[in-house]
Design a protein around this motif. Structure first.
Motif, mmCIF file in Angstrom:
data_model
loop_
_atom_site.group_PDB
_atom_site.id
_atom_site.type_symbol
_atom_site.label_atom_id
_atom_site.label_comp_id
_atom_site.label_asym_id
_atom_site.label_seq_id
_atom_site.Cartn_x
_atom_site.Cartn_y
_atom_site.Cartn_z
ATOM 1 N N ASN A 111 0.645 10.064 12.903
ATOM 2 C CA ASN A 111 0.477 8.849 11.943
ATOM 3 C C ASN A 111 0.861 9.028 10.330
ATOM 4 O O ASN A 111 0.749 8.081 9.662
ATOM 5 C CB ASN A 111 -1.085 8.825 12.029
ATOM 6 N N VAL A 112 1.380 10.213 9.928
ATOM 7 C CA VAL A 112 1.720 10.409 8.722
ATOM 8 C C VAL A 112 2.825 9.467 8.271
ATOM 9 O O VAL A 112 2.477 8.792 7.156
ATOM 10 C CB VAL A 112 1.848 11.810 8.516
ATOM 11 N N PRO A 113 3.809 9.389 9.025
ATOM 12 C CA PRO A 113 4.712 8.600 8.455
ATOM 13 C C PRO A 113 4.614 6.959 8.763
ATOM 14 O O PRO A 113 5.005 6.110 8.088
ATOM 15 C CB PRO A 113 6.224 8.967 9.370
ATOM 16 N N LEU A 114 3.537 6.777 9.669
ATOM 17 C CA LEU A 114 3.418 5.486 10.209
ATOM 18 C C LEU A 114 2.435 4.896 8.773
ATOM 19 O O LEU A 114 2.723 3.908 8.440
ATOM 20 C CB LEU A 114 2.566 5.554 11.367
ATOM 21 N N PHE A 115 1.627 5.706 8.321
ATOM 22 C CA PHE A 115 0.842 5.347 7.371
ATOM 23 C C PHE A 115 1.404 5.236 6.058
ATOM 24 O O PHE A 115 1.158 4.280 5.286
ATOM 25 C CB PHE A 115 -0.426 6.239 7.139
ATOM 26 N N GLU A 116 2.484 6.164 5.740
ATOM 27 C CA GLU A 116 3.075 6.084 4.621
ATOM 28 C C GLU A 116 4.017 4.683 4.432
ATOM 29 O O GLU A 116 4.118 4.323 3.561
ATOM 30 C CB GLU A 116 4.056 7.379 4.678
ATOM 31 N N ASN A 117 4.424 4.455 5.552
ATOM 32 C CA ASN A 117 5.308 3.066 5.674
ATOM 33 C C ASN A 117 4.401 1.972 5.396
ATOM 34 O O ASN A 117 5.004 1.071 4.694
ATOM 35 C CB ASN A 117 5.994 3.104 7.054
ATOM 36 N N LEU A 118 3.166 1.864 6.011
ATOM 37 C CA LEU A 118 2.258 1.026 5.719
ATOM 38 C C LEU A 118 1.956 0.995 4.232
ATOM 39 O O LEU A 118 1.963 -0.189 3.761
ATOM 40 C CB LEU A 118 1.008 1.221 6.380
ATOM 41 N N MET A 119 1.739 1.907 3.612
ATOM 42 C CA MET A 119 1.429 1.803 2.308
ATOM 43 C C MET A 119 2.618 1.576 1.297
ATOM 44 O O MET A 119 2.443 0.873 0.410
ATOM 45 C CB MET A 119 0.700 3.180 1.546
ATOM 46 N N ALA A 120 3.602 2.056 1.577
ATOM 47 C CA ALA A 120 4.955 1.634 0.920
ATOM 48 C C ALA A 120 5.221 0.051 1.028
ATOM 49 O O ALA A 120 5.484 -0.516 0.040
ATOM 50 C CB ALA A 120 6.248 2.297 1.676
ATOM 51 N N ASN A 121 4.956 -0.380 2.147
ATOM 52 C CA ASN A 121 5.205 -1.860 2.442
ATOM 53 C C ASN A 121 4.323 -2.761 1.746
ATOM 54 O O ASN A 121 4.622 -3.842 1.312
ATOM 55 C CB ASN A 121 5.640 -2.353 3.753
ATOM 56 N N LEU A 122 2.935 -2.408 1.778
ATOM 57 C CA LEU A 122 1.922 -2.980 1.039
ATOM 58 C C LEU A 122 2.121 -2.984 -0.446
ATOM 59 O O LEU A 122 1.996 -4.113 -0.979
ATOM 60 C CB LEU A 122 0.521 -2.183 1.119
ATOM 61 N N HIS A 123 2.474 -1.709 -0.721
ATOM 62 C CA HIS A 123 2.680 -1.843 -2.396
ATOM 63 C C HIS A 123 3.829 -2.960 -2.798
ATOM 64 O O HIS A 123 3.657 -3.592 -3.684
ATOM 65 C CB HIS A 123 3.210 -0.319 -2.722
ATOM 66 N N LYS A 124 5.029 -2.613 -2.140
ATOM 67 C CA LYS A 124 6.204 -3.573 -2.255
ATOM 68 C C LYS A 124 5.619 -4.948 -2.179
ATOM 69 O O LYS A 124 6.193 -5.818 -3.151
ATOM 70 C CB LYS A 124 7.374 -3.292 -1.229
ATOM 71 N N THR A 125 4.959 -5.378 -1.295
ATOM 72 C CA THR A 125 4.546 -6.955 -1.093
ATOM 73 C C THR A 125 3.609 -7.335 -2.240
ATOM 74 O O THR A 125 3.648 -8.492 -2.837
ATOM 75 C CB THR A 125 4.021 -6.907 0.289
ATOM 76 N N LEU A 126 2.549 -6.500 -2.270
ATOM 77 C CA LEU A 126 1.533 -6.953 -3.369
ATOM 78 C C LEU A 126 2.127 -6.954 -4.978
ATOM 79 O O LEU A 126 1.697 -7.841 -5.682
ATOM 80 C CB LEU A 126 0.480 -5.944 -3.065
ATOM 81 N N LYS A 127 2.819 -6.006 -5.172
ATOM 82 C CA LYS A 127 3.312 -5.805 -6.508
ATOM 83 C C LYS A 127 4.496 -6.999 -6.659
ATOM 84 O O LYS A 127 4.532 -7.391 -7.919
ATOM 85 C CB LYS A 127 3.869 -4.604 -6.903
ATOM 86 N N ALA A 128 5.218 -7.409 -5.729
ATOM 87 C CA ALA A 128 5.986 -8.358 -5.989
ATOM 88 C C ALA A 128 5.418 -9.797 -6.090
ATOM 89 O O ALA A 128 5.644 -10.697 -6.809
ATOM 90 C CB ALA A 128 6.987 -8.471 -4.599
ATOM 91 N N ALA A 129 4.368 -9.823 -5.675
ATOM 92 C CA ALA A 129 3.316 -11.026 -5.502
ATOM 93 C C ALA A 129 2.638 -11.000 -6.962
ATOM 94 O O ALA A 129 2.704 -12.449 -7.528
ATOM 95 C CB ALA A 129 2.448 -11.055 -4.558
ATOM 96 N N ASN A 130 2.208 -9.837 -7.366
ATOM 97 C CA ASN A 130 1.573 -9.997 -8.735
ATOM 98 C C ASN A 130 1.498 -8.484 -9.131
ATOM 99 O O ASN A 130 0.846 -7.578 -8.580
ATOM 100 C CB ASN A 130 0.003 -10.427 -8.645
ATOM 101 N N SER A 131 2.366 -8.036 -9.983
ATOM 102 C CA SER A 131 2.328 -6.587 -10.491
ATOM 103 C C SER A 131 1.027 -5.951 -11.153
ATOM 104 O O SER A 131 1.014 -4.788 -11.058
ATOM 105 C CB SER A 131 3.369 -6.422 -11.652
#
Length: 365
Positions: A161-181
């Motif tokens: 689950n380590v790389p899967l969870f890291e991928n989730l957090m990376a994409n969550l960060h990218k999406t949310l910060k793009a919407a509102n930094s």
């Protein structure tokens, strides 16, 4: 004429070069700002608001708090979120928070290993989009992820689950910060982070603003022990938890989470380390008030208070925190330049103002 044309040509080349450098600088600046993780410049005082305290009967110290996380949105196995039952209370808390300049985040909760496995294996995009949409829909300032039971091996993929969870957090960060930094992203981790492989990943610090270290519930539930020990010579404590967590996250990302509650244990004796027969949570205010009746005892091995009493034929021990024990941990967080302190949960102090007074003394806002 040739001389004029030559001069105009040289000027045009110079302008082109300058424009190119400006464009490249703009691109480079954007690249850096979009990839460098957010760092904390201000001390955070973070409180969790369960969905049961109502503003008509309770007010926290808004002047001390910087962030409130409203608990809870339940995560489902398909990545959807189930709202709290009483959304009108959320709106009331949100509006009060914003009136006082306090940010409010949505606490996303899961303590089901299968739900976590399903989401990070098959529904990451759905989960991320649902968080993003909820932040916009409910006028929130960020998200807190209270995902307490990720397993080491995903039961669906059969992989780590380590790389899967890291991928989730990376994409969550990218999406949310793009919407509102300015969206604030925090992740809750247990005091025994060393046993949770998904959280023991230094790459995660690039994708969060804060990690909320749950420095409570240290008791093993077999024998009586402190709920949130500090600087103990005989047991794992808050300092040990911070040291372990700082192997994976920057210290200025760590929020030291502290309890506004303790435990009343039914026991077989009145001595520390007695066998636990039963237990119930007790609010910090009730524990403080009752300690004045039964006699407050200071446990120097954990730097926390406790007391005992007898009800019928049954002994009870109550282990809790008060303003003295909390202040020691506040001062430790400050001395270590941690990101701040936080509490589970607002309402448990029931307007016991001393906890706010000592916090304000160490973390003035």
């Amino acid at each position: 004429m040739r001389k004029k044309i030559f001069i105009l040509f040289i000027l045009a080349c110079i302008i082109f070069i300058i424009d190119s450098k400006v464009d490249n600088a703009t691109i480079d600046t954007y690249f850096v700002s979009s990839t460098v993780p957010t760092t904390l410049t201000d001390t955070i005082v973070y409180g969790f608001w369960p969905d049961w305290p109502y503003l008509e009967s309770y007010q926290p110290d808004w002047n001390t708090l910087t962030h409130v996380s409203y608990s809870k949105w339940i995560l489902n196995s398909d990545g959807t979120l189930t709202n709290p039952e009483n959304m009108s209370n959320y709106y009331a808390v949100r509006d009060q928070a914003h009136q006082h300049g306090v940010k409010i985040t949505l606490c996303i909760k899961s303590n089901d290993p299968y739900v976590m496995d399903s989401v990070i294996a098959n529904h990451q995009t759905d989960f991320i989009n649902n968080i993003s949409n909820s932040l916009q829909m409910y006028g929130a300032d960020g998200v807190n992820l209270d995902l307490e039971t990720p397993t080491d091996i995903n039961s669906i993929t059969g992989t780590s689950n380590v790389p899967l969870f890291e991928n989730l957090m990376a994409n969550l960060h990218k999406t949310l910060k793009a919407a509102n930094s300015s969206y604030h992203i925090s992740l809750d981790v247990p005091w025994e982070i060393k046993y949770v492989a998904s959280f023991k990943n230094a790459n995660l610090n690039k994708y969060i603003d804060s990690v909320f270290l749950m420095s409570y519930d240290y008791c093993n539930r077999n024998t009586t022990a402190p709920n949130s020990p500090y600087d103990s010579p005989i047991r794992y404590d808050a300092i040990d938890s911070v040291c372990e967590t700082s192997k994976y996250f920057n210290k200025n990302q760590i929020i030291l989470g502290l309890p506004f509650y303790g435990y009343d244990y039914s026991t077989d004796s009145n001595q520390p380390g007695a066998k636990i027969i039963n237990e119930r949570a007790v609010s910090i205010r009730d524990a403080v008030n009752n300690s004045q009746i039964y006699g407050r005892i200071w446990d120097s091995d954990s730097n926390t208070p406790w007391y005992y009493y007898k009800s019928g034929d049954t002994w009870h021990q109550v282990w809790y925190d008060d303003d003295e024990s909390l202040r020691l941990k506040y001062q430790y967080a400050k001395s270590e330049n941690l990101g701040g302190v936080g509490f589970w949960a607002l309402g448990y102090e029931l307007n016991y103002s001393n906890v706010w007074n000592v916090c304000q003394a160490d973390f003035p806002t």
